[in-house]
Design a protein around this motif. Structure first.
Motif, PDB file in Angstrom:
ATOM      1  N   TYR A 139       0.789  -1.124  -0.277  1.00 23.29           N
ATOM      2  CA  TYR A 139      -0.042  -0.095  -0.016  1.00 23.29           C
ATOM      3  C   TYR A 139       0.837   1.173   0.077  1.00 23.29           C
ATOM      4  O   TYR A 139       2.028   1.340   0.644  1.00 23.29           O
ATOM      5  N   ASP A 140       0.212   2.407  -0.696  1.00 28.82           N
ATOM      6  CA  ASP A 140       0.922   3.695  -0.379  1.00 28.82           C
ATOM      7  C   ASP A 140      -0.036   4.414   0.410  1.00 28.82           C
ATOM      8  O   ASP A 140      -1.427   4.432   0.342  1.00 28.82           O
ATOM      9  N   THR A 141       0.333   4.861   1.817  1.00 26.81           N
ATOM     10  CA  THR A 141      -0.383   5.336   2.603  1.00 26.81           C
ATOM     11  C   THR A 141      -0.046   6.821   3.245  1.00 26.81           C
ATOM     12  O   THR A 141       1.198   7.059   2.902  1.00 26.81           O
ATOM     13  N   GLU A 142      -0.941   7.504   3.584  1.00 26.31           N
ATOM     14  CA  GLU A 142      -0.641   8.730   4.264  1.00 26.31           C
ATOM     15  C   GLU A 142      -1.081   8.804   5.534  1.00 26.31           C
ATOM     16  O   GLU A 142      -2.569   8.388   5.749  1.00 26.31           O
ATOM     17  N   HIS A 143      -0.853   9.405   6.472  1.00 28.85           N
ATOM     18  CA  HIS A 143      -1.149   9.624   8.023  1.00 28.85           C
ATOM     19  C   HIS A 143      -0.937  10.969   8.549  1.00 28.85           C
ATOM     20  O   HIS A 143       0.015  11.658   8.368  1.00 28.85           O
ATOM     21  N   SER A 144      -1.893  11.316   9.106  1.00 30.17           N
ATOM     22  CA  SER A 144      -1.867  12.548   9.908  1.00 30.17           C
ATOM     23  C   SER A 144      -1.790  12.163  11.378  1.00 30.17           C
ATOM     24  O   SER A 144      -2.336  11.533  12.161  1.00 30.17           O
ATOM     25  N   VAL A 145      -0.703  12.871  12.127  1.00 28.68           N
ATOM     26  CA  VAL A 145      -0.242  12.382  13.367  1.00 28.68           C
ATOM     27  C   VAL A 145      -0.193  13.590  14.439  1.00 28.68           C
ATOM     28  O   VAL A 145       0.306  14.585  14.061  1.00 28.68           O
ATOM     29  N   ASP A 146      -0.762  13.470  15.428  1.00 26.74           N
ATOM     30  CA  ASP A 146      -0.664  14.761  16.484  1.00 26.74           C
ATOM     31  C   ASP A 146      -0.172  14.043  17.754  1.00 26.74           C
ATOM     32  O   ASP A 146      -0.503  13.039  18.166  1.00 26.74           O
ATOM     33  N   TYR A 147       0.928  15.033  18.266  1.00 30.94           N
ATOM     34  CA  TYR A 147       1.181  14.610  19.684  1.00 30.94           C
ATOM     35  C   TYR A 147       0.746  15.699  20.669  1.00 30.94           C
ATOM     36  O   TYR A 147       0.685  16.855  20.270  1.00 30.94           O
ATOM     37  N   ARG A 148       0.596  15.122  22.010  1.00 26.24           N
ATOM     38  CA  ARG A 148       0.098  16.035  23.039  1.00 26.24           C
ATOM     39  C   ARG A 148       0.895  15.688  24.305  1.00 26.24           C
ATOM     40  O   ARG A 148       0.947  14.504  24.566  1.00 26.24           O
ATOM     41  N   ARG A 149       1.472  16.314  24.938  1.00 22.49           N
ATOM     42  CA  ARG A 149       2.001  16.362  26.187  1.00 22.49           C
ATOM     43  C   ARG A 149       1.289  16.874  27.477  1.00 22.49           C
ATOM     44  O   ARG A 149       0.922  18.032  27.138  1.00 22.49           O
ATOM     45  N   SER A 150       0.771  15.679  28.047  1.00 25.35           N
ATOM     46  CA  SER A 150      -0.244  16.397  29.045  1.00 25.35           C
ATOM     47  C   SER A 150       0.433  16.627  30.416  1.00 25.35           C
ATOM     48  O   SER A 150      -0.036  17.641  31.200  1.00 25.35           O
ATOM     49  N   THR A 151       1.436  16.005  30.795  1.00 20.40           N
ATOM     50  CA  THR A 151       2.099  16.235  32.121  1.00 20.40           C
ATOM     51  C   THR A 151       3.645  15.911  32.030  1.00 20.40           C
ATOM     52  O   THR A 151       3.834  15.317  30.852  1.00 20.40           O
ATOM     53  N   PRO A 152       4.352  16.506  32.734  1.00 27.10           N
ATOM     54  CA  PRO A 152       5.786  15.932  32.374  1.00 27.10           C
ATOM     55  C   PRO A 152       6.394  14.533  32.129  1.00 27.10           C
ATOM     56  O   PRO A 152       7.312  14.106  31.629  1.00 27.10           O
ATOM     57  N   GLN A 153       5.234  13.908  32.975  1.00 28.78           N
ATOM     58  CA  GLN A 153       5.750  12.216  32.706  1.00 28.78           C
ATOM     59  C   GLN A 153       4.769  11.506  31.686  1.00 28.78           C
ATOM     60  O   GLN A 153       4.816  10.470  31.447  1.00 28.78           O
ATOM     61  N   ARG A 154       3.893  12.200  31.139  1.00 30.58           N
ATOM     62  CA  ARG A 154       2.818  11.547  30.325  1.00 30.58           C
ATOM     63  C   ARG A 154       2.606  12.464  28.972  1.00 30.58           C
ATOM     64  O   ARG A 154       2.634  13.545  28.965  1.00 30.58           O
ATOM     65  N   ALA A 155       2.475  11.393  27.913  1.00 37.30           N
ATOM     66  CA  ALA A 155       2.004  12.150  26.550  1.00 37.30           C
ATOM     67  C   ALA A 155       1.322  11.206  25.923  1.00 37.30           C
ATOM     68  O   ALA A 155       1.054   9.852  26.079  1.00 37.30           O
ATOM     69  N   SER A 156       0.741  11.632  24.736  1.00 39.50           N
ATOM     70  CA  SER A 156      -0.049  10.790  23.833  1.00 39.50           C
ATOM     71  C   SER A 156      -0.023  11.064  22.457  1.00 39.50           C
ATOM     72  O   SER A 156       0.342  12.409  22.315  1.00 39.50           O
ATOM     73  N   SER A 157      -0.395  10.262  21.508  1.00 30.07           N
ATOM     74  CA  SER A 157      -0.428  10.626  20.113  1.00 30.07           C
ATOM     75  C   SER A 157      -1.628   9.981  19.548  1.00 30.07           C
ATOM     76  O   SER A 157      -2.125   8.925  19.950  1.00 30.07           O
ATOM     77  N   ARG A 158      -1.980  10.570  18.254  1.00 28.16           N
ATOM     78  CA  ARG A 158      -3.028  10.161  17.403  1.00 28.16           C
ATOM     79  C   ARG A 158      -2.550  10.047  16.157  1.00 28.16           C
ATOM     80  O   ARG A 158      -2.282  11.080  15.509  1.00 28.16           O
ATOM     81  N   SER A 159      -2.754   8.702  15.343  1.00 30.26           N
ATOM     82  CA  SER A 159      -2.420   8.816  13.949  1.00 30.26           C
ATOM     83  C   SER A 159      -3.626   8.522  13.227  1.00 30.26           C
ATOM     84  O   SER A 159      -4.367   7.285  13.547  1.00 30.26           O
ATOM     85  N   VAL A 160      -4.033   9.002  12.133  1.00 29.90           N
ATOM     86  CA  VAL A 160      -5.222   8.837  11.391  1.00 29.90           C
ATOM     87  C   VAL A 160      -4.824   8.470   9.797  1.00 29.90           C
ATOM     88  O   VAL A 160      -4.364   9.593   9.383  1.00 29.90           O
ATOM     89  N   SER A 161      -5.221   7.625   9.372  1.00 30.51           N
ATOM     90  CA  SER A 161      -5.007   7.320   7.779  1.00 30.51           C
ATOM     91  C   SER A 161      -5.860   8.319   6.948  1.00 30.51           C
ATOM     92  O   SER A 161      -6.927   8.483   7.161  1.00 30.51           O
ATOM     93  N   THR A 162      -5.309   8.924   6.018  1.00 30.26           N
ATOM     94  CA  THR A 162      -5.865   9.869   5.205  1.00 30.26           C
ATOM     95  C   THR A 162      -6.040   9.422   3.934  1.00 30.26           C
ATOM     96  O   THR A 162      -6.706   9.999   2.983  1.00 30.26           O
ATOM     97  N   ARG A 163      -5.161   8.630   3.429  1.00 29.90           N
ATOM     98  CA  ARG A 163      -4.875   8.116   2.175  1.00 29.90           C
ATOM     99  C   ARG A 163      -4.391   6.367   2.364  1.00 29.90           C
ATOM    100  O   ARG A 163      -3.444   6.267   3.068  1.00 29.90           O
ATOM    101  N   ILE A 164      -5.079   5.652   1.660  1.00 29.93           N
ATOM    102  CA  ILE A 164      -4.664   4.072   1.574  1.00 29.93           C
ATOM    103  C   ILE A 164      -4.995   3.559   0.168  1.00 29.93           C
ATOM    104  O   ILE A 164      -6.151   3.466  -0.318  1.00 29.93           O
ATOM    105  N   VAL A 165      -3.931   3.231  -0.445  1.00 28.08           N
ATOM    106  CA  VAL A 165      -4.057   2.777  -1.620  1.00 28.08           C
ATOM    107  C   VAL A 165      -3.514   1.612  -2.133  1.00 28.08           C
ATOM    108  O   VAL A 165      -1.996   1.399  -1.729  1.00 28.08           O
ATOM    109  N   GLU A 166      -4.156   0.493  -2.607  1.00 29.35           N
ATOM    110  CA  GLU A 166      -3.542  -0.859  -2.864  1.00 29.35           C
ATOM    111  C   GLU A 166      -2.715  -0.745  -4.276  1.00 29.35           C
ATOM    112  O   GLU A 166      -3.243  -0.269  -5.173  1.00 29.35           O
ATOM    113  N   LEU A 167      -1.606  -1.388  -4.066  1.00 25.57           N
ATOM    114  CA  LEU A 167      -0.662  -1.226  -5.322  1.00 25.57           C
ATOM    115  C   LEU A 167      -0.652  -2.802  -5.821  1.00 25.57           C
ATOM    116  O   LEU A 167      -0.677  -3.931  -5.129  1.00 25.57           O
TER     117      LEU A 167
END
Length: 259
Positions: A139-167
């Motif tokens: 596949y050729d894929t594209e992803h939108s990824v966001d990072y968030r730092r909630s505390t000095p000890q913790r963080a999170s991220s979210r990745s969402v595919s915006t394009r998925i093409v089978e080759l």
């Protein structure tokens, strides 16, 4: 034949019926997209609530679990796993993740990776990936990824595919992309949600993944669903293990400073 061999034989027949290259293309219908969006919304609402609470430490051992959910015209696979990465700081890990090595090395199912755009705590990524189980799909894929730092000890991220093409014939002069949403239906959507927590000795990473594919042929769910779940667990375990191997620091070695 033993029971195990019969199961494998049935699976291969099932896959050969609707997955190989010559199979009739599947179409991603509006009802399937609506069911996916509803499931994602519920999962993200629950994740947001969990992130807003003060929980204890995440699990520090390598774990993975997966379950499949039938929706109209499709199948959602929801996996969750965690791994402990020793000897690294959260600051260093986040910096590495937000600056992926475009020249590699990559995990085994990633053939190429490029950063398409970057802003503070956000990436748009291109990833050429391959999946192999009975048949190999690229596949050729594209992803939108966001990072968030909630505390000095913790963080999170979210990745969402915006394009998925089978080759077809990927990497050859005959390479051609199938129409998005009108392919063999192996992978139509891919979201992943990550949590990172600094603990004594390293960082715990927890991952949730949601994928959408075509539905299982009628009558084969009892055989195919457990195998799909097992494949998903194995894939998640490989991803988490790769993170540990790539980012762990040997005992006594100080994690490098942020560049």
């Amino acid at each position: 034949m033993t029971r195990g061999r019969i199961t494998i034989a049935v699976l291969i027949i099932a896959l050969a019926t609707f997955l190989p290259r010559g199979a009739t293309a599947a179409t991603l219908e509006a009802t399937t997209v609506a069911a996916w969006n509803e499931y994602v919304a519920a999962a993200e609402a629950r994740i947001s609530r969990e992130l807003a609470t003060s929980r204890g430490s995440l699990r520090t051992d390598l774990t993975s679990a997966s379950t499949s959910i039938d929706v109209p015209g499709g199948l959602i696979v929801h996996g969750r796993g965690s791994v402990f990465v020793p000897g690294v700081t959260l600051e260093t890990l986040l910096h590495r993740l937000q600056h992926p090595p475009q020249q590699g090395p990559h995990q085994e199912d990633v053939l190429a990776l490029r950063v398409l755009s970057r802003s503070p705590d956000h990436l748009n990524l291109y990833i050429r990936m391959t999946r192999t189980k009975v048949v190999t799909v690229t596949y050729d894929t594209e992803h939108s990824v966001d990072y968030r730092r909630s505390t000095p000890q913790r963080a999170s991220s979210r990745s969402v595919s915006t394009r998925i093409v089978e080759l077809d014939d990927a990497g050859t002069p005959r390479e051609v992309a199938r129409p998005e949403g009108r392919d063999r239906g192996f992978l139509w959507r891919l979201n992943s949600y990550w949590r990172y927590e600094q603990v004594p000795g390293g960082v715990v990473i927890e991952m949730e993944s949601l994928t959408l594919s075509r539905s299982i042929p009628l009558g084969l769910g009892v055989v195919v669903s457990p195998i799909i779940d097992r494949i998903a667990r194995e894939s998640m375990s490989r991803t988490l293990q790769t993170l540990r191997v790539t980012h762990a620091q040997a005992p006594g070695v100080r994690a490098e400073a942020r560049q």
